[in-house]
Design a protein around this motif. Structure first.
Motif, PDB file in Angstrom:
ATOM      1  N   ILE A 127       0.835  -1.210   0.000  1.00 56.10           N
ATOM      2  CA  ILE A 127       0.000   0.000   0.000  1.00 56.10           C
ATOM      3  C   ILE A 127       0.868   1.258   0.000  1.00 56.10           C
ATOM      4  N   ASP A 128       2.091   1.089  -0.468  1.00 54.71           N
ATOM      5  CA  ASP A 128       3.048   2.196  -0.493  1.00 54.71           C
ATOM      6  C   ASP A 128       3.215   2.666  -1.945  1.00 54.71           C
ATOM      7  N   PRO A 129       2.550   3.756  -2.340  1.00 52.89           N
ATOM      8  CA  PRO A 129       2.545   4.150  -3.754  1.00 52.89           C
ATOM      9  C   PRO A 129       3.843   4.804  -4.213  1.00 52.89           C
ATOM     10  N   ALA A 130       4.757   5.058  -3.304  1.00 51.58           N
ATOM     11  CA  ALA A 130       6.013   5.707  -3.703  1.00 51.58           C
ATOM     12  C   ALA A 130       7.054   4.687  -4.173  1.00 51.58           C
ATOM     13  N   HIS A 131       6.986   3.464  -3.660  1.00 53.39           N
ATOM     14  CA  HIS A 131       8.107   2.543  -3.893  1.00 53.39           C
ATOM     15  C   HIS A 131       8.286   2.055  -5.332  1.00 53.39           C
ATOM     16  N   PRO A 132       7.215   1.942  -6.156  1.00 56.10           N
ATOM     17  CA  PRO A 132       7.464   1.426  -7.518  1.00 56.10           C
ATOM     18  C   PRO A 132       8.448   2.274  -8.318  1.00 56.10           C
ATOM     19  N   SER A 133       8.529   3.570  -8.016  1.00 55.00           N
ATOM     20  CA  SER A 133       9.461   4.427  -8.748  1.00 55.00           C
ATOM     21  C   SER A 133      10.918   4.107  -8.431  1.00 55.00           C
ATOM     22  N   PHE A 134      11.138   3.377  -7.355  1.00 56.16           N
ATOM     23  CA  PHE A 134      12.509   3.071  -6.930  1.00 56.16           C
ATOM     24  C   PHE A 134      12.741   1.566  -6.936  1.00 56.16           C
ATOM     25  N   LEU A 135      12.084   0.876  -6.010  1.00 59.11           N
ATOM     26  CA  LEU A 135      12.326  -0.562  -5.848  1.00 59.11           C
ATOM     27  C   LEU A 135      12.177  -1.328  -7.165  1.00 59.11           C
ATOM     28  N   HIS A 136      11.161  -0.985  -7.958  1.00 56.99           N
ATOM     29  CA  HIS A 136      10.890  -1.736  -9.197  1.00 56.99           C
ATOM     30  C   HIS A 136      11.390  -0.995 -10.430  1.00 56.99           C
ATOM     31  N   ARG A 137      12.318  -0.066 -10.256  1.00 58.25           N
ATOM     32  CA  ARG A 137      12.758   0.737 -11.405  1.00 58.25           C
ATOM     33  C   ARG A 137      13.651  -0.080 -12.353  1.00 58.25           C
ATOM     34  N   PHE A 138      13.314   0.017 -13.625  1.00 60.57           N
ATOM     35  CA  PHE A 138      14.176  -0.551 -14.662  1.00 60.57           C
ATOM     36  C   PHE A 138      14.911   0.613 -15.297  1.00 60.57           C
ATOM     37  N   LEU A 139      16.193   0.469 -15.471  1.00 53.18           N
ATOM     38  CA  LEU A 139      16.973   1.582 -15.990  1.00 53.18           C
ATOM     39  C   LEU A 139      16.797   1.728 -17.498  1.00 53.18           C
ATOM     40  N   ASN A 140      16.307   0.642 -18.133  1.00 52.40           N
ATOM     41  CA  ASN A 140      16.050   0.683 -19.580  1.00 52.40           C
ATOM     42  C   ASN A 140      14.651   0.129 -19.813  1.00 52.40           C
ATOM     43  N   ASP A 141      14.019   0.533 -20.929  1.00 51.62           N
ATOM     44  CA  ASP A 141      12.685   0.015 -21.227  1.00 51.62           C
ATOM     45  C   ASP A 141      12.765  -1.065 -22.294  1.00 51.62           C
ATOM     46  N   ALA A 142      12.113  -2.185 -22.013  1.00 53.37           N
ATOM     47  CA  ALA A 142      11.970  -3.205 -23.052  1.00 53.37           C
ATOM     48  C   ALA A 142      10.903  -2.707 -24.010  1.00 53.37           C
ATOM     49  N   PRO A 143      11.007  -3.073 -25.322  1.00 56.32           N
ATOM     50  CA  PRO A 143       9.935  -2.662 -26.232  1.00 56.32           C
ATOM     51  C   PRO A 143       8.604  -3.231 -25.750  1.00 56.32           C
ATOM     52  N   LEU A 144       7.543  -2.424 -25.841  1.00 55.63           N
ATOM     53  CA  LEU A 144       6.247  -2.850 -25.295  1.00 55.63           C
ATOM     54  C   LEU A 144       5.735  -4.126 -25.930  1.00 55.63           C
ATOM     55  N   ASP A 145       6.006  -4.310 -27.232  1.00 49.69           N
ATOM     56  CA  ASP A 145       5.436  -5.497 -27.876  1.00 49.69           C
ATOM     57  C   ASP A 145       6.136  -6.785 -27.438  1.00 49.69           C
ATOM     58  N   SER A 146       7.246  -6.670 -26.697  1.00 52.65           N
ATOM     59  CA  SER A 146       7.907  -7.891 -26.231  1.00 52.65           C
ATOM     60  C   SER A 146       7.352  -8.322 -24.873  1.00 52.65           C
ATOM     61  N   VAL A 147       6.433  -7.535 -24.358  1.00 55.67           N
ATOM     62  CA  VAL A 147       5.957  -7.784 -23.001  1.00 55.67           C
ATOM     63  C   VAL A 147       4.635  -8.533 -23.017  1.00 55.67           C
ATOM     64  N   GLY A 148       4.682  -9.792 -22.610  1.00 58.06           N
ATOM     65  CA  GLY A 148       3.431 -10.547 -22.482  1.00 58.06           C
ATOM     66  C   GLY A 148       2.723 -10.083 -21.232  1.00 58.06           C
ATOM     67  N   SER A 149       1.416  -9.878 -21.313  1.00 58.33           N
ATOM     68  CA  SER A 149       0.730  -9.329 -20.149  1.00 58.33           C
ATOM     69  C   SER A 149       0.699 -10.324 -18.993  1.00 58.33           C
ATOM     70  N   ASN A 150       0.968 -11.611 -19.279  1.00 57.31           N
ATOM     71  CA  ASN A 150       0.948 -12.603 -18.213  1.00 57.31           C
ATOM     72  C   ASN A 150       2.303 -12.779 -17.542  1.00 57.31           C
ATOM     73  N   ALA A 151       3.330 -12.168 -18.116  1.00 58.38           N
ATOM     74  CA  ALA A 151       4.677 -12.446 -17.629  1.00 58.38           C
ATOM     75  C   ALA A 151       4.765 -12.180 -16.130  1.00 58.38           C
ATOM     76  N   ALA A 152       5.453 -13.085 -15.455  1.00 59.37           N
ATOM     77  CA  ALA A 152       5.440 -13.071 -13.991  1.00 59.37           C
ATOM     78  C   ALA A 152       5.874 -11.736 -13.417  1.00 59.37           C
TER      79      ALA A 152
END
Ligand code: FES
Ligand SMILES: [Fe+2]
Length: 479
Positions: A183-208
């Motif tokens: 319930i901490d809305p600030a953490h995704p910007s840091f803890l889950h930060r990816f320094l590079n973006d994968a192309p969107l079409d390579s992302v399966g919506s089910n991917a873990a």
């Protein structure tokens, strides 16, 4: 937080005040999958599983008629472990002296006693009400004399089997810190930060682990942006919350330009569940149930408002990171959660892999220590949801202590009205975002075919479903 309050909100064993509160809610006890012989070959022989919930040792089993039974594990004769019992179809028999128990906890035989003995009639093993819903066996461990509340009509519990998938995992930490990460809305910007973006079409919506790599709804200058880019570039959210019948609705705004703002709406369902968007058509509802004071299972319910889910693929992805039969993560303190400093420098903020973001949260939760020492923390403005939730929790503990009904424990008529709750992650017009997100939700609901069929008979169906759940619970308790 005062040391005394920290003790109060974290101890959940029998007789504790917080334990009393949490036992007033239906809690996930096991995945139905745990009884599938294809996933746990032991189930071929015997549909019996030892469980620990709230610091209590229990046994969950299913009789020959498919009825679930959750009993205290210590045999009421002399205390041997009933999870080693003989499954006889209509009962579970203790191997020590052969006492036999029916699904409702009645003792049906005490074979070593003299013929005609009436001892059985005076013995009953405590049996807890259980309901199977959405691939999960829920248990209610509140006071024996009390009728359990109905389950709410949340999307994750109402979706048909084709559009839902449930999974779980064990964290070595107290229940409250597990919930507080979610319930901490600030953490995704840091803890889950990816320094590079994968192309969107390579992302399966089910991917873990790819939840923040999916695109946000709406676009930015005609361009789709992955959630991760927005989280990374706009890292100082304006956080607000609104009370709801189920808990609080959390809004994090990330103003992008004068005209556009990113909106992320998530939900905290009191006392230990959050709902977040995974993609424009998929949500995760995650519940946290204490095993004991220092271990917690998270149960994740994936709900699709779009296409049917591929259960086998979703399970296979998660089994890369979590081991059956007890759903123990392969990463943990023993291997530094897979920490890789080179990766931390080049591709992720944390350095614990890109595929499974669940391990990021696991590190945050477990690295604090089994029970976070909240006397040593320093909360900031961005922790306002955490603070609000702790106030609600302390109040609810007091309410139950004084004999009252805690928040969100509703009767059947109210439970049927507790639907959704809704979430969004998207780029909205700055001035009208609050209207915009409601429209997004409406559109998402309209395209969910299962929802249209269900809502054809909305009120009656919902009432029937919840009252039948209440009846099952009452029957299980009374019998
Ligand atoms: S301890 Fe179970 S039958 Fe004696
Ligand atoms: Fe997280």
């Amino acid at each position: 937080m005062k040391a005394q309050d920290n003790e109060l909100v974290t101890r959940i064993g029998p007789g504790t005040a917080c334990g009393e509160l949490l036992r007033r809610y239906w809690q996930p006890a096991a995945l139905v999958d745990e009884f599938d012989p294809a996933l746990d070959p032991r189930m071929q022989e015997r549909a019996v599983k030892a469980l620990r919930l709230f610091g209590q040792d229990l046994v969950l089993w299913r009789d020959a008629q498919g009825r679930w039974s959750l009993l205290d594990r210590d045999c009421p004769h002399r205390g041997a472990d009933l999870s080693f019992g003989r499954h006889e179809g209509d009962g579970l028999r203790c191997p020590f002296h052969g006492w036999k128990f029916a699904a409702d906890g009645r003792c049906t035989e005490t074979p070593a006693e003299p013929a005609g003995s009436k001892l059985c009639e005076r013995v009953r093993q405590r049996s807890y009400p259980v309901i199977e819903r959405a691939g999960v066996v829920f248990a209610w461990m509140g006071p024996e004399a009390m009728t359990p509340p109905p389950l709410p009509a949340f999307d994750c519990l109402e979706a048909p089997a084709s559009h839902r998938f449930a999974f779980k995992g064990l964290w070595h930490a107290n229940w409250l810190q597990c919930f507080e990460v979610g319930i901490d809305p600030a953490h995704p910007s840091f803890l889950h930060r990816f320094l590079n973006d994968a192309p969107l079409d390579s992302v399966g919506s089910n991917a873990a682990g790819r939840q923040f790599r999916s695109e946000s709804a709406g676009d930015f200058g005609g361009e789709k942006w992955p959630m991760t880019r927005i989280m990374r570039e706009f890292f100082r959210p304006e956080i607000s919350f609104e009370p709801q019948p189920h808990g609080v609705q959390i809004t994090a705004l990330r103003p992008m330009t004068d005209a556009l703002t990113h909106v992320r709406v998530t939900q905290a369902v009191f006392p230990a569940t959050f709902v977040i968007p995974l993609s424009p058509t998929l949500t995760i509802t995650q519940m946290h149930v204490p095993v004991d004071d220092t271990h917690t299972y998270w149960y994740a319910f994936f709900t699709s408002f779009g296409a049917a889910l591929d259960h086998e693929a979703m399970r296979a992805q998660r089994l890369q990171f979590i081991a059956l039969p007890d759903y123990i993560p392969k990463a943990g303190r023993h291997n530094d959660w897979g920490f890789n400093p080179a990766e931390q420098r080049s591709s992720t903020y944390l350095g614990m892999g890109e595929e499974d973001i669940n391990v990021h949260d696991q590190w945050a939760v477990e690295s604090m220590g089994a029970i976070q020492d909240r006397t040593r923390e320093h909360l900031g403005t961005s922790d306002k949801i955490i603070m609000a939730n702790r106030r609600t929790l302390l109040q609810a503990i007091e309410t139950v202590r004084q004999g009252g009904t805690p928040p969100g424990v509703a009767d059947a008529s109210v439970a049927a009205l507790r639907t959704g709750p809704d979430t969004v992650d998207g780029i909205a017009p700055a001035g009208t975002w609050s209207h915009w997100w409601r429209e997004q939700v409406q559109a998402k609901r309209e395209q969910a075919l299962w929802m249209a069929t269900q809502h054809a008979g909305a009120d009656t169906a919902a009432t029937a479903a919840t009252s039948s759940a209440a009846n099952i619970a009452t029957a299980a308790k009374a019998s």
